[in-house]
Write a protein that holds these residues in place. Structure first.
Motif, PDB file in Angstrom:
ATOM      1  N   LYS A  65      29.717  36.938  33.039  1.00 14.57           N
ATOM      2  CA  LYS A  65      29.402  37.564  34.339  1.00 14.57           C
ATOM      3  C   LYS A  65      28.551  38.828  34.211  1.00 14.57           C
ATOM      4  O   LYS A  65      28.044  39.331  35.205  1.00 14.57           O
ATOM      5  CB  LYS A  65      30.694  37.929  35.067  1.00 14.57           C
ATOM      6  CG  LYS A  65      31.455  36.747  35.611  1.00 14.57           C
ATOM      7  CD  LYS A  65      32.666  37.206  36.417  1.00 14.57           C
ATOM      8  CE  LYS A  65      33.435  36.010  36.918  1.00 14.57           C
ATOM      9  NZ  LYS A  65      34.684  36.411  37.600  1.00 14.57           N
ATOM     10  N   ALA A  93      33.480  36.229  46.951  1.00 17.33           N
ATOM     11  CA  ALA A  93      33.375  37.064  45.744  1.00 17.33           C
ATOM     12  C   ALA A  93      32.261  38.094  45.915  1.00 17.33           C
ATOM     13  O   ALA A  93      31.303  37.876  46.646  1.00 17.33           O
ATOM     14  CB  ALA A  93      33.085  36.180  44.542  1.00 17.33           C
ATOM     15  N   ASN A 128      29.714  41.361  44.076  1.00 15.88           N
ATOM     16  CA  ASN A 128      29.102  41.878  42.854  1.00 15.88           C
ATOM     17  C   ASN A 128      29.451  43.361  42.730  1.00 15.88           C
ATOM     18  O   ASN A 128      29.495  44.078  43.732  1.00 15.88           O
ATOM     19  CB  ASN A 128      27.577  41.741  42.916  1.00 15.88           C
ATOM     20  CG  ASN A 128      27.156  40.296  43.098  1.00 15.88           C
ATOM     21  OD1 ASN A 128      27.872  39.376  42.712  1.00 15.88           O
ATOM     22  ND2 ASN A 128      25.991  40.086  43.702  1.00 15.88           N
ATOM     23  N   PRO A 159      30.383  29.999  42.606  1.00 14.74           N
ATOM     24  CA  PRO A 159      30.873  31.311  42.960  1.00 14.74           C
ATOM     25  C   PRO A 159      31.481  31.284  44.365  1.00 14.74           C
ATOM     26  O   PRO A 159      30.939  30.649  45.256  1.00 14.74           O
ATOM     27  CB  PRO A 159      29.629  32.198  42.932  1.00 14.74           C
ATOM     28  CG  PRO A 159      28.476  31.308  42.746  1.00 14.74           C
ATOM     29  CD  PRO A 159      28.944  29.935  42.416  1.00 14.74           C
ATOM     30  N   SER A 160      32.634  31.968  44.537  1.00 15.87           N
ATOM     31  CA  SER A 160      33.281  31.981  45.846  1.00 15.87           C
ATOM     32  C   SER A 160      32.413  32.739  46.833  1.00 15.87           C
ATOM     33  O   SER A 160      31.787  33.728  46.498  1.00 15.87           O
ATOM     34  CB  SER A 160      34.632  32.687  45.715  1.00 15.87           C
ATOM     35  OG  SER A 160      35.074  33.091  46.980  1.00 15.87           O
ATOM     36  N   ASN A 208      31.813  38.211  41.286  1.00 21.30           N
ATOM     37  CA  ASN A 208      30.745  37.285  40.916  1.00 21.30           C
ATOM     38  C   ASN A 208      29.988  37.790  39.695  1.00 21.30           C
ATOM     39  O   ASN A 208      30.084  37.248  38.617  1.00 21.30           O
ATOM     40  CB  ASN A 208      29.755  37.232  42.082  1.00 21.30           C
ATOM     41  CG  ASN A 208      29.631  35.856  42.647  1.00 21.30           C
ATOM     42  OD1 ASN A 208      30.040  34.889  42.006  1.00 21.30           O
ATOM     43  ND2 ASN A 208      29.076  35.763  43.827  1.00 21.30           N
ATOM     44  N   ILE A 209      29.218  38.868  39.927  1.00 17.94           N
ATOM     45  CA  ILE A 209      28.384  39.440  38.862  1.00 17.94           C
ATOM     46  C   ILE A 209      28.833  40.873  38.583  1.00 17.94           C
ATOM     47  O   ILE A 209      29.148  41.620  39.512  1.00 17.94           O
ATOM     48  CB  ILE A 209      26.894  39.471  39.284  1.00 17.94           C
ATOM     49  CG1 ILE A 209      26.369  38.069  39.554  1.00 17.94           C
ATOM     50  CG2 ILE A 209      26.034  40.146  38.218  1.00 17.94           C
ATOM     51  CD1 ILE A 209      24.964  38.049  40.147  1.00 17.94           C
TER      52      ILE A 209
END
Ligand SMILES: NC(=O)c1ccc[n+]([C@@H]2O[C@H](COP(=O)([O-])OP(=O)(O)OC[C@H]3O[C@@H](n4cnc5c(N)ncnc54)[C@H](O)[C@@H]3O)[C@@H](O)[C@H]2O)c1
Length: 290
Positions: A69, A22, A24, A18-19, A48-49
């Motif tokens: 995700k 990034a 959530n 994951p970046s 991400n999520i």
């Protein structure tokens, strides 16, 4: 983001991580809009999520099974510290509960059920809370074009804003206002005016059909001065919004003919796309048409 696994400079030696940039997000609602959003963010490196909640656990867990995700959460309180943005794509009831909850925690919100803001008290409280917590409230342009121009035009005098919305009978479900007028949309055989009045009344009587009336009111001259006409036409297949405005800037005349979402004929596909476009702007670095 790609991380080197070994010494050989070949793609097969890289693993996906994951970046660090990034974020959530949390989506409320796994209906027509929520599902389209969940699918669209899947390939986005900025996300991400995607936490997902819905009063139907079955709907949310079904979507989770198909997406890498997506994580279903029965309650968003435990994850509020872990997210950048709450995306409300459910209902005015959901907005009434989740918007203050997110803002109180300093989390930004993107609201699709914009009609909730015809409730003046709710609007004042939400705007005040956002200011106090330095959180942002985003309202995507939704199912209509021209919001950007209307917002700019409203910095000067605007004399009138009218919206004529035309939808097929399938877009109108059970509705107490129509019942009180003795109108059954599915029985109409010709183009019929269902409503003419202020944006505030329109949103009150058609809470699931005319969120765009709230959006143009907030971008332009408010809920009392904005005039709305709602037409039902058995001959049309699209949800059409015809926005007209006149003022010191000149004249605006924008027609948007929307393909209804296959999952929910009340909702235009463009509304879901506008939410995705907004998420890309919020989490990205470039913003065209700001
Ligand atoms: N801004 C716009 O231009 C625009 C356009 C279309 C739709 N909308 C609005 O966006 C919202 C979502 O639209 P949709 O087509 O995806 O609706 P939908 O009916 O297809 O899906 C809504 C989902 O939210 C869930 N839900 C409803 N209330 C909830 C609550 N209180 N708590 C948890 N879950 C809840 C439902 O179970 C359902 O799965 C609606 O309010 C709709 O009026 C806005």
């Amino acid at each position: 983001m790609l991380a080197r696994r070994g010494g050989v400079n070949s793609e097969s030696f890289y693993i996906s991580l994951p970046s660090v940039f990034a974020v959530n997000i949390c989506v409320i609602g796994c209906g027509a809009i929520g599902t389209t959003i969940a699918r669209a963010v899947e390939p986005m490196p900025e996300i991400n999520i995607v936490y997902l909640t819905d009063r139907s656990k079955e709907c949310a867990t079904r979507l989770q099974e198909k997406m890498t995700k997506v994580r279903y959460v029965p309650d968003i309180v435990p994850i509020l510290n872990d997210i950048k943005l709450v995306v409300e794509a459910a209902s005015q009831d959901a907005a009434r509960y989740y918007v203050p909850l997110a803002l109180s925690a300093g989390v930004d919100v993107l609201i699709m059920s914009v009609g909730i803001f015809q409730d003046e008290e709710f609007q004042k409280d939400a705007f005040r809370l956002a200011k106090r917590k330095s959180a942002k409230i985003y309202m995507p342009s939704g199912a209509i074009g021209g919001i950007d121009a209307l917002g700019a035009a409203s910095l000067e005098q605007i004399d009138e804003v009218t919206l004529t919305t035309t939808k097929p009978p399938s877009a109108f479900g059970p509705n107490p206002y129509l019942e009180s007028k003795g109108i059954v949309a599915s029985e109409l055989r010709e183009r019929t005016e269902l409503f003419y009045g202020t944006a505030r009344e329109a949103v009150k009587h058609f809470p699931q059909n005319i969120n765009v009336a709230a959006t143009i009111s907030l971008a332009g001259i408010g809920f009392e001065k904005t005039r709305i006409r709602i037409m039902c036409d058995p001959q049309v297949q699209t949800n059409e919004h015809h926005l007209k405005a006149k003022g010191k800037f000149g004249e605006l005349d924008v027609v948007t003919r929307n393909v209804p979402s296959p999952r929910n004929p009340k909702t235009s596909y463009l509304a879901a796309l506008s939410a995705i476009s907004a998420i890309k702007k919020i989490t990205g670095t470039t913003w065209v048409g700001v």
